[in-house]
Design a protein around this motif. Sequence first.
Motif, PDB file in Angstrom:
ATOM      1  N   SER A 274     100.309  56.561  -7.133  1.00 56.40           N
ATOM      2  CA  SER A 274      99.421  55.405  -7.027  1.00 56.40           C
ATOM      3  C   SER A 274      99.896  54.416  -5.967  1.00 56.40           C
ATOM      4  N   ASP A 275     101.211  54.315  -5.755  1.00 52.50           N
ATOM      5  CA  ASP A 275     101.744  53.375  -4.755  1.00 52.50           C
ATOM      6  C   ASP A 275     103.164  53.786  -4.387  1.00 52.50           C
ATOM      7  N   PRO A 276     103.295  54.776  -3.485  1.00 48.06           N
ATOM      8  CA  PRO A 276     104.627  55.295  -3.149  1.00 48.06           C
ATOM      9  C   PRO A 276     105.591  54.234  -2.624  1.00 48.06           C
TER      10      PRO A 276
ATOM     11  N   THR B   7     106.253  48.342 -16.122  1.00 48.82           N
ATOM     12  CA  THR B   7     104.962  48.918 -16.496  1.00 48.82           C
ATOM     13  C   THR B   7     103.942  48.502 -15.445  1.00 48.82           C
ATOM     14  N   LEU B   8     103.101  49.432 -15.051  1.00 48.06           N
ATOM     15  CA  LEU B   8     102.132  49.156 -14.005  1.00 48.06           C
ATOM     16  C   LEU B   8     100.755  49.590 -14.460  1.00 48.06           C
ATOM     17  N   SER B   9      99.741  48.919 -13.967  1.00 48.44           N
ATOM     18  CA  SER B   9      98.375  49.175 -14.403  1.00 48.44           C
ATOM     19  C   SER B   9      97.858  50.498 -13.856  1.00 48.44           C
ATOM     20  N   GLY B  10      96.848  51.029 -14.552  1.00 46.22           N
ATOM     21  CA  GLY B  10      96.192  52.237 -14.069  1.00 46.22           C
ATOM     22  C   GLY B  10      96.227  53.356 -15.084  1.00 46.22           C
ATOM     23  N   VAL B  11      95.221  54.216 -15.012  1.00 44.61           N
ATOM     24  CA  VAL B  11      95.102  55.362 -15.895  1.00 44.61           C
ATOM     25  C   VAL B  11      95.761  56.569 -15.243  1.00 44.61           C
ATOM     26  N   GLY B  12      96.368  57.408 -16.055  1.00 44.29           N
ATOM     27  CA  GLY B  12      96.915  58.654 -15.525  1.00 44.29           C
ATOM     28  C   GLY B  12      98.381  58.803 -15.822  1.00 44.29           C
ATOM     29  N   HIS B  13      98.721  59.924 -16.431  1.00 45.86           N
ATOM     30  CA  HIS B  13     100.103  60.205 -16.817  1.00 45.86           C
ATOM     31  C   HIS B  13     100.894  60.720 -15.619  1.00 45.86           C
ATOM     32  N   GLY B  14     102.063  60.153 -15.400  1.00 45.01           N
ATOM     33  CA  GLY B  14     102.962  60.636 -14.358  1.00 45.01           C
ATOM     34  C   GLY B  14     102.530  60.320 -12.942  1.00 45.01           C
ATOM     35  N   LEU B  15     101.635  59.362 -12.783  1.00 46.25           N
ATOM     36  CA  LEU B  15     101.076  59.078 -11.461  1.00 46.25           C
ATOM     37  C   LEU B  15     101.544  57.759 -10.874  1.00 46.25           C
ATOM     38  N   ALA B  16     102.625  57.217 -11.387  1.00 45.24           N
ATOM     39  CA  ALA B  16     103.110  55.932 -10.875  1.00 45.24           C
ATOM     40  C   ALA B  16     103.479  56.035  -9.401  1.00 45.24           C
ATOM     41  N   PHE B  17     104.175  57.098  -9.019  1.00 44.20           N
ATOM     42  CA  PHE B  17     104.554  57.254  -7.618  1.00 44.20           C
ATOM     43  C   PHE B  17     103.324  57.471  -6.746  1.00 44.20           C
TER      44      PHE B  17
ATOM     45  N   MET C  70     116.424  52.692 -15.994  1.00 48.51           N
ATOM     46  CA  MET C  70     115.146  52.084 -15.641  1.00 48.51           C
ATOM     47  C   MET C  70     114.033  52.855 -16.337  1.00 48.51           C
ATOM     48  N   PHE C  71     113.139  52.115 -16.998  1.00 44.46           N
ATOM     49  CA  PHE C  71     111.987  52.691 -17.692  1.00 44.46           C
ATOM     50  C   PHE C  71     110.728  52.369 -16.886  1.00 44.46           C
ATOM     51  N   ILE C  72     109.913  53.404 -16.613  1.00 48.85           N
ATOM     52  CA  ILE C  72     108.663  53.246 -15.870  1.00 48.85           C
ATOM     53  C   ILE C  72     107.531  53.847 -16.701  1.00 48.85           C
ATOM     54  N   HIS C  73     106.414  53.140 -16.794  1.00 51.35           N
ATOM     55  CA  HIS C  73     105.264  53.692 -17.531  1.00 51.35           C
ATOM     56  C   HIS C  73     103.987  53.009 -17.048  1.00 51.35           C
ATOM     57  N   ARG C  74     102.935  53.788 -16.892  1.00 48.43           N
ATOM     58  CA  ARG C  74     101.617  53.213 -16.614  1.00 48.43           C
ATOM     59  C   ARG C  74     101.011  52.676 -17.904  1.00 48.43           C
ATOM     60  N   GLU C  75     100.239  51.612 -17.778  1.00 47.80           N
ATOM     61  CA  GLU C  75      99.757  50.885 -18.952  1.00 47.80           C
ATOM     62  C   GLU C  75      98.630  51.601 -19.683  1.00 47.80           C
ATOM     63  N   GLU C  76      98.027  52.604 -19.070  1.00 49.71           N
ATOM     64  CA  GLU C  76      96.924  53.328 -19.700  1.00 49.71           C
ATOM     65  C   GLU C  76      97.190  54.831 -19.668  1.00 49.71           C
ATOM     66  N   ASP C  77      98.421  55.206 -19.989  1.00 47.15           N
ATOM     67  CA  ASP C  77      98.803  56.614 -20.051  1.00 47.15           C
ATOM     68  C   ASP C  77      98.126  57.244 -21.267  1.00 47.15           C
TER      69      ASP C  77
END
Length: 305
Positions: A287-289, A275-285, A245-252
Amino acid sequence: MLAGIILVAVIAGSVYMLNYSLRPVNRGHDIAGSYEYLYESYPYLRSWVDSLDRHNALRDTFITSRDGYRLHAYFVEAARKSPKTAVIVHGYTDNAIRMFMIGHMYSAGMGYNILLPDLHAHGLSEGKAIRMGWKDHLDVLQWMELANETFGDSTQMVVHGISMGAATTMMLSGEVQQPYVRCFVEDCGYTSVWDEFAHELKVRFNLNPFPLLYSSGLLCRMKYGWGFKEASSLKQVKVASLPMMFIHREEDDFVPTAMVFPLYEAKPEPKEIWTLSGVGHGLAFRSDPQLYLQKVEQFVNQYIE
């Protein structure tokens, strides 16, 4: 004369860049500060860690790496005996403590055994310089073997990494895997160390790869035994057969989002991308746990029973 001045400048710049990249101020050595960060960012984890400590459930273990360094990890057995196991890999200048939120997700949220290593030169592990996941991936393979032995010798295992830990996860995915390894989750990892350093060189110093990236890469090979181009997640996922599974924020802005797409395309099936929206590297969890848990659980449940 001019050629000599240029040569001296390139050598000095190469030494600076290598130390800047691989021997930075490393917050991963600050254990107390890491707990402060953890509880400030995820207040609910304090009670979980306190409970683990009271019951002597948060355990330490050490191994000696193939090249002779003493490496450390934390592990927690599932509340109810289970073969489900997650090995969770931290990022650049982080440590295992700074990944306890992912540990909690697997342990309290999904009923898994968890093992969280401190990578070389991070946390309580020995090491002279950061290895950007390349030599680390061989260390994590050792940790995976130990996790299988520790949690019952018949585990079903996912390896989950964030940032440099995600690159480490992808790098190890291309190696021969034991039967207990079922799948991988990579969250915002880079295509290669070369690509990531070239990006940072441009963003932070407005410099092109030539000549400093070439010369510092050569210096890295001479000093530490590996090169920036060989440290490639992209090459490794091309030969990885297990699900990922690949996860990445769209504005990393640290590991560019554009890196995830060639990685995903290169990986043979089975695979998923989120891929999920939002700025910030490594903050996917962060942002919405709950959504993160839902997405990861849906993926791993296809391969771990």
